[in-house]
Design an enzyme around this catalytic site. Structure first.
Site, PDB file in Angstrom:
ATOM      1  N   GLU A 176       0.817  -1.223   0.000  1.00 49.73           N
ATOM      2  CA  GLU A 176       0.000   0.000   0.000  1.00 49.73           C
ATOM      3  C   GLU A 176       0.845   1.265   0.000  1.00 49.73           C
ATOM      4  OE1 GLU A 176      -0.612  -2.650   1.858  1.00 49.73           O
ATOM      5  OE2 GLU A 176      -2.645  -3.288   1.360  1.00 49.73           O
TER       6      GLU A 176
ATOM      7  N   HIS B  25     -11.184  -5.747   9.762  1.00 49.90           N
ATOM      8  CA  HIS B  25     -11.835  -5.719   8.443  1.00 49.90           C
ATOM      9  C   HIS B  25     -13.245  -5.136   8.492  1.00 49.90           C
ATOM     10  CE1 HIS B  25      -8.628  -8.638   7.696  1.00 49.90           C
ATOM     11  NE2 HIS B  25      -8.841  -8.527   6.403  1.00 49.90           N
TER      12      HIS B  25
ATOM     13  N   ALA C 269     -10.575  -0.060   4.272  1.00 49.68           N
ATOM     14  CA  ALA C 269     -10.111   1.147   4.964  1.00 49.68           C
ATOM     15  C   ALA C 269      -9.252   0.782   6.168  1.00 49.68           C
ATOM     16  CB  ALA C 269     -11.298   1.997   5.422  1.00 49.68           C
TER      17      ALA C 269
END
Lengths: 339, 345
Positions: free
Chosen positions: B74, B143, B98
């Protein structure tokens, strides 16, 4: 090793059956007795058994989101792990962690659902062992898709400069969800990453538990002797989708069939045969493993679900005076309330 | 997984009913056809089409140069999107959940969000960071978060949270055309994917032609005179259900914020001045977040008109896995009903 491998395989077959109950015919992830996502590790058992054979309870293992085979080989309590996966109060984590986040402190096992983020804590466990002059080691499991993550690379570096007793185990199953290894890295042998950190790197090209055992033995021996970390890559096979419900449309035709043909368990059985172990002994190990799994699942399904109020416990080990989670239903505040 | 079965209900009006994911994809596709500068990068966005169908079908039309699967890294790929945006392109990067923001947060809040300011506007960062938010499907603490407040708190990013297909399309067009970084937070439960059934609300009629929805314009999804419910994302639909259930006793107005940065304070104030009662419903954590911000703005702007304020939020606990525990903490219709009723007692 064979016992752990067949336990893990059968365990996942049974979990798969239980998971799909209520989720079919139209797959609904939020239905059925097992909540949430489920990532199965069928085809990866050799990497767990071959490494964990060298470990005892004092050694630390961190596992990624696909953890069951490693947990079983590390000696995680199978009944309580199963209860956790079913979301029960008596589960390892009281129903708060679930299958991606299994913690069993009795055997120093911890999970994380974030890719590569189990690596730094493993380095920390090794650091603690070094500081306390204990001879325990730490093992961090990760997938080949995780070898581009900063958390992994920074962990290699820290472990190397601090000369820490860590073994990083890359389980190379060729797939990072839908991404084949060739499009994730230009390094065919992930263990080559070790070269940049001046640590040994070795790849085991077959999912042969005995070959993994040998390579891991050498690495863990080095670590225990104070000679620092090692990076080991083990070829395994992803027999299933990334998670249950994954239709695997991205996977070339025949790929999962090929993965299933190269079966570490069959390989282990023929190894045992060649070593002169008779079929009855093998059958007995398998039967007892299956029995253990059935008992765990049966026990887990009988366990109670958590009481909703338990959601508010465990945020802190030592809750600050006056701290509340604030929004327990019925406890909403209004201007003028003085609590 | 099973694909959502999409009935073709083409109408002569040039509108058709579609899922939120298809509405988002249609906006992305349209912008990509119009401009070579637009491309998508993220994990599993190509062959898979996005884990939550956010890029479903784009690979077939645009190919791998434009729909780029990237390694799990990321920091690397979100940072690369920042660089491409500063070089004048319009990348769309997807942070799969997110919850994973921590892995790449430096590139998000120190680079993407700050470079415009720190450069004295000599560079700008016209990119979209798409990310899936929310729980309700038992995926536990890493999650299931929404983290609206975290992203909206850090200056320099516009933050968008659609709740319906029609809003999702218009807001996506606006996001891609915007010259600043936009964080586009879509709730998994609203996407209309086959394996995670959506409530009825998000699947709406959507114009086939391109259109934009200006940022900073909240939408009054239901008009009412007695109590104002301010919410966003999945909880717009839960609030609307609660309002329907309460219709006999209380007339509830439901405001969908749609964008957090910029925030349409005026629509909230107008409503609160009318109703005198405010309930904020937020799937994000209770403390130091969105709900506190809305209450603060309401009290700053309309203190004299307010007779009651309630917050219905995710309590300050990590989101648990087991079904009864998650249902306990995730604000449901009943919690909203209870809060609305308590404002009229």
């Amino acid at each position: 090793m064979y016992g752990w491998m067949v336990t893990a395989r059968y365990y996942e077959e049974r979990l798969q059956e239980e998971y799909l109950e209520g989720k079919q015919p139209a797959f609904d992830i939020s239905a059925g007795p097992i909540p949430g996502e489920l990532h199965l590790a069928a085809g990866q058992e050799a990497a767990a058994a071959g490494v964990c054979s060298h470990l005892d309870d004092a050694d630390t293992v961190t596992a990624p989101h696909r953890p069951h085979h490693v947990a079983i080989a590390k000696g995680v309590d199978l009944k309580r792990m199963t209860a956790e996966i079913f979301g029960r109060r008596t589960g390892l984590c009281k129903g708060k962690g679930g299958h991606m986040h299994l913690f069993d402190s009795a055997v120093n096992f911890a999970g994380s659902g974030i890719i590569a983020e189990g690596c730094p804590p493993a380095v920390g466990a090794a650091l603690a062992a070094k500081k306390r002059a204990e001879d325990s080691v730490a093992v961090a499991y990760l997938g080949e898709g995780a070898i581009s993550q900063g958390g992994f690379l920074e962990s290699l570096n820290l472990a190397s400069v601090q000369n820490l007793p860590v073994l990083f185990v890359i389980e190379d199953n060729d797939w990072a969800i839908s991404m084949p290894k060739g499009r994730v890295t230009d390094v065919g042998n992930g263990a080559q990453r070790a070269g940049g950190f001046d640590m040994p790197g070795k790849r085991v090209d077959y999912d042969d538990a005995c070959a993994v055992y040998e390579a891991a033995g050498e690495a863990i021996g080095r670590a225990r002797d104070g000679n620092g970390p090692t990076l080991l890559e083990v070829q395994v096979h992803r027999r299933m989708g990334h998670f249950m419900g994954d239709a695997e449309g991205y996977r070339p035709e025949g790929d999962s069939e090929r993965a299933k043909q190269r079966d570490s368990i069959e390989r282990m059985e023929s190894t045992l045969q060649k070593a002169g172990i008779d079929d009855d002994t093998v059958d007995d190990i398998r039967d007892r493993s299956h029995q253990r799994v059935e008992e765990a699942i049966e026990w887990a399904k009988d366990q109670p679900e958590p009481d909703p109020d338990e959601a508010y416990n465990d945020v802190f080990t030592n809750p600050p005076a006056g701290w509340t989670p604030n929004t327990k239903p019925g406890q909403t505040e209004s201007a003028g309330d003085d609590d | 997984m099973v694909e959502a079965d999409e009935p073709e209900t083409a109408e002569t009006t040039g509108e058709r009913e579609t899922t939120m994911s298809r509405a988002m994809v249609s906006a992305i596709a349209s912008e990509m056809r119009d401009s070579d500068d637009v491309f998508v990068m993220g994990e599993d966005v190509a062959d898979y089409g996005g884990i939550f169908d956010s890029t479903d079908g784009l690979l077939e039309e645009f190919g791998r140069e434009k729909i780029m699967d990237v390694p799990i890294s990321e920091t690397g790929f979100i940072g690369a999107a920042v660089g491409a945006a500063q070089a004048g392109m319009r990348p769309i990067a997807e942070l799969m959940f997110a919850d994973f923001f921590g892995v790449g947060m430096d590139q998000i809040y120190n680079q993407m969000a700050k470079n415009t300011y720190m450069s004295g506007s000599t560079v700008n960062v016209p990119m979209v960071l798409m990310t899936a938010v929310g729980g309700t499907y038992n995926d536990a603490a890493q999650h299931s978060q929404t983290l609206y407040g975290t992203f909206a708190h850090l200056p320099g990013m516009k933050v968008v949270v659609p709740s319906t297909a029609a809003d999702a399309k218009g807001l996506m067009h606006t996001a891609i055309r915007d010259d600043d970084p936009v964080v586009y937070m879509f709730h998994k439960r609203l996407m209309g994917i086959g394996w995670m059934p959506a409530p009825d609300g998000p699947k709406t009629s959507v114009p086939e032609d391109d259109y934009t929805i200006d940022f900073g314009e909240a939408d009054v999804k239901r008009e009412g005179d007695d109590v104002t419910v301010v919410t966003l994302g999945l909880h717009v639909h839960r609030a609307l259900e609660a309002a329907d259930d309460l219709a006999e006793e209380v007339d509830v107005e439901v405001i969908d914020l749609r964008t957090l940065v910029p925030l349409d304070t005026e629509t909230v104030l107008e409503s609160v001045r009318k109703t005198g009662r405010l309930v904020v419903v937020d799937e994000d954590y209770h403390s130091f977040g969105l709900s506190g911000e809305i209450v603060a703005r309401a009290t700053e702007g309309a203190l004299a008109d307010l007779s009651a304020v309630r917050r219905v939020t995710m309590p300050d606990v990590p989101i648990p896995y087991a079904r009864p525990l998650e249902q306990e903490v995730n604000p449901g219709r009943e919690d909203i009903i209870e809060a609305v009723q308590s404002t009229t007692e």
